[in-house]
Design a protein around this motif. Structure first.
Motif, PDB file in Angstrom:
ATOM      1  N   LEU A   1      -3.439   4.987   3.066  1.00  0.00           N
ATOM      2  CA  LEU A   1      -4.354   6.024   2.583  1.00  0.00           C
ATOM      3  C   LEU A   1      -5.700   5.410   2.182  1.00  0.00           C
ATOM      4  O   LEU A   1      -6.757   5.951   2.503  1.00  0.00           O
ATOM      5  N   PHE A   2      -5.650   4.264   1.489  1.00  0.00           N
ATOM      6  CA  PHE A   2      -6.909   3.607   1.090  1.00  0.00           C
ATOM      7  C   PHE A   2      -7.705   3.164   2.314  1.00  0.00           C
ATOM      8  O   PHE A   2      -8.926   3.313   2.349  1.00  0.00           O
TER       9      PHE A   2
ATOM     10  N   ARG B   1       7.656   0.072   1.145  1.00  0.00           N
ATOM     11  CA  ARG B   1       7.293   1.237   1.952  1.00  0.00           C
ATOM     12  C   ARG B   1       6.215   2.068   1.257  1.00  0.00           C
ATOM     13  O   ARG B   1       5.193   2.408   1.857  1.00  0.00           O
ATOM     14  N   ARG B   2       6.449   2.386  -0.008  1.00  0.00           N
ATOM     15  CA  ARG B   2       5.469   3.198  -0.739  1.00  0.00           C
ATOM     16  C   ARG B   2       4.127   2.496  -0.826  1.00  0.00           C
ATOM     17  O   ARG B   2       3.075   3.116  -0.651  1.00  0.00           O
TER      18      ARG B   2
ATOM     19  N   TYR C   1     -11.646  11.530  -1.454  1.00  0.00           N
ATOM     20  CA  TYR C   1     -10.474  11.436  -0.581  1.00  0.00           C
ATOM     21  C   TYR C   1      -9.509  12.554  -0.929  1.00  0.00           C
ATOM     22  O   TYR C   1      -9.228  12.795  -2.107  1.00  0.00           O
TER      23      TYR C   1
ATOM     24  N   LEU D   1       3.445   3.986  -9.906  1.00  0.00           N
ATOM     25  CA  LEU D   1       4.056   4.637  -8.741  1.00  0.00           C
ATOM     26  C   LEU D   1       5.509   4.231  -8.525  1.00  0.00           C
ATOM     27  O   LEU D   1       6.353   5.074  -8.205  1.00  0.00           O
TER      28      LEU D   1
ATOM     29  N   ASP E   1      -7.584   4.556   5.150  1.00  0.00           N
ATOM     30  CA  ASP E   1      -8.070   5.802   5.746  1.00  0.00           C
ATOM     31  C   ASP E   1      -9.315   6.310   5.016  1.00  0.00           C
ATOM     32  O   ASP E   1     -10.154   6.999   5.589  1.00  0.00           O
ATOM     33  N   ALA E   2      -9.406   5.969   3.728  1.00  0.00           N
ATOM     34  CA  ALA E   2     -10.582   6.363   2.940  1.00  0.00           C
ATOM     35  C   ALA E   2     -11.743   5.406   3.170  1.00  0.00           C
ATOM     36  O   ALA E   2     -12.809   5.573   2.575  1.00  0.00           O
TER      37      ALA E   2
ATOM     38  N   LEU F   1       1.974  -1.886  -9.709  1.00  0.00           N
ATOM     39  CA  LEU F   1       2.549  -0.653  -9.158  1.00  0.00           C
ATOM     40  C   LEU F   1       3.920  -0.359  -9.758  1.00  0.00           C
ATOM     41  O   LEU F   1       4.315   0.798  -9.877  1.00  0.00           O
TER      42      LEU F   1
ATOM     43  N   GLU G   1       0.161   9.545  -9.460  1.00  0.00           N
ATOM     44  CA  GLU G   1      -0.025   8.089  -9.568  1.00  0.00           C
ATOM     45  C   GLU G   1      -1.023   7.589  -8.522  1.00  0.00           C
ATOM     46  O   GLU G   1      -1.859   6.731  -8.816  1.00  0.00           O
TER      47      GLU G   1
ATOM     48  N   GLU H   1       2.412   2.867   2.423  1.00  0.00           N
ATOM     49  CA  GLU H   1       1.880   4.221   2.617  1.00  0.00           C
ATOM     50  C   GLU H   1       0.581   4.413   1.832  1.00  0.00           C
ATOM     51  O   GLU H   1      -0.371   5.022   2.322  1.00  0.00           O
ATOM     52  N   VAL H   2       0.544   3.900   0.612  1.00  0.00           N
ATOM     53  CA  VAL H   2      -0.665   4.038  -0.212  1.00  0.00           C
ATOM     54  C   VAL H   2      -1.789   3.176   0.364  1.00  0.00           C
ATOM     55  O   VAL H   2      -2.943   3.615   0.431  1.00  0.00           O
TER      56      VAL H   2
ATOM     57  N   LEU I   1       4.142   9.118   2.288  1.00  0.00           N
ATOM     58  CA  LEU I   1       4.627   8.602   1.004  1.00  0.00           C
ATOM     59  C   LEU I   1       5.841   9.365   0.477  1.00  0.00           C
ATOM     60  O   LEU I   1       6.783   8.770  -0.031  1.00  0.00           O
TER      61      LEU I   1
ATOM     62  N   LEU J   1      -3.964  -3.440  -4.559  1.00  0.00           N
ATOM     63  CA  LEU J   1      -2.652  -2.891  -4.923  1.00  0.00           C
ATOM     64  C   LEU J   1      -1.767  -4.069  -5.279  1.00  0.00           C
ATOM     65  O   LEU J   1      -1.344  -4.822  -4.404  1.00  0.00           O
TER      66      LEU J   1
END
Lengths: 218, 218
Positions: free
Chosen positions: A102-103, A94-95, B67, A78, A105-106, A74, B98, A98-99, B78, A69
């Motif tokens: 998620l990655f 922050r965004r 995912y 996003l 978490d994947a 970005l 995005e 958060e992303v 997010l 990222l």
């Protein structure tokens, strides 16, 4: 019959969601690695993108799945609605955090590469994850070096007053107080991308991120 | 020497980024699948989360990495700064699109599950990706069925006027004009989660997303 089927599906919607979702451990097992966030912070020109790229290649060569990222990238997608005011910078981080979460978490090793100058913002991202899964890498290169490199010509613009609030010039960079990895010059020589990536990979290996942890009962 | 090293690193920063980044094809090869976005749209209670979960399990059982981006879950992270005003809904979908794009770029099969009631917002997400990589799945279930299910009790609140702008009640749902997959009742019977997931998996298989495409020159 129809009402029964509806009712069953209706009930199972909630249960199913909680019980059957393929979670992080299953994905980690599939990938044979453990998801985490490698957060690279430092001045513009300190080598964040270079390290991110080199690290991504090194991990890939080991058969590990990572995703970079990049702060600049970005801002084309996003975060394209955000500028460089303090509150926009905070929202930008922050965004991204958060992303990155998620990655991770994947099951991926998510490599975030952003100046992220404010300690508080970085700590907000750290707090989104279990502490051990947030690996902060500080590119501790002197401002003079970064300014001499000036790969995007931004320091020149900032010195000329054409960019306001530029980190290191007229906006502060708050170095980490306690980070997992710090990279700096040795005897005035910059570490190579390969050396820097190697240091991060070694850390990830030692902490067990590059192999799925199996617990054997003996 | 030092200046030379700096200069070399400075130059290589940009070149390196563009040339050496481990891109989507390499990640797809590693995963033996092709990254894409499965975008599930439909009314609240139409079974989007159920399908997303079932699909995720089915793909995992085939050794494929997916995912799920769930609209409700994202609003806790997010998108937690967003409400339900039209512009907030649009931004909610944009950000999800995005992020889905990033996951597809990482080689994953990203399953986005959101009401996403406005056609224009969904088309914005479609336009972020090569057209074939955006697979729109329409849960075409009658409002009466969704309202009878009402798994979260939201229709009841909307009918009582306690929720304003609820999709299907006092805010429109715009069905896709042309989507890749449509799921609906047959003879008044709802398809099972397994059946629905199977339909999507078959589509993904037929389009080559579940195996890395190798081109042989003969």
């Amino acid at each position: 019959m129809e009402l029964f089927a509806m009712s069953t599906l209706s009930n199972s919607t909630n249960i199913f969601w909680h019980e059957c979702q393929v979670g992080k451990p299953a994905k980690q097992k599939l990938l044979n690695q453990n998801g985490c966030v490698v957060w690279i912070t430092g001045l513009s020109g300190s080598g964040k993108s270079t390290l991110a790229c080199s690290l991504s290649r090194e991990l890939h060569s080991k058969g590990k799945l990572s995703y970079v990222l990049d702060g600049d990238n970005l801002r084309h997608g996003l975060n394209k609605d955000l500028g460089f005011k303090p509150e926009d910078r905070t929202e930008n981080i922050r965004r991204t955090g958060e992303v990155a979460k998620l990655f991770a978490d994947a099951g991926l090793i998510c490599v975030a590469s952003l100046i992220s100058p404010y300690r508080r913002d970085r700590d907000t991202c750290r707090a989104m994850l279990p502490d051990a899964n947030f690996i902060e890498v500080f590119m501790n290169m002197p401002l003079e070096l970064c300014e001499a490199r000036d790969p995007k010509g931004l320091y020149k613009l900032a010195r000329a007053g054409k960019i306001k609030g530029f980190t290191g010039i007229d906006d502060p960079y708050e170095p980490p107080i306690s980070c997992e990895i710090e990279l700096n010059q040795e005897n005035g020589v910059c570490p190579t991308p390969t050396f820097m990536a190697g240091k991060v990979v070694t850390y990830l290996e030692e902490k067990g991120f590059l192999g799925y942890l199996r617990v054997w009962w003996i």
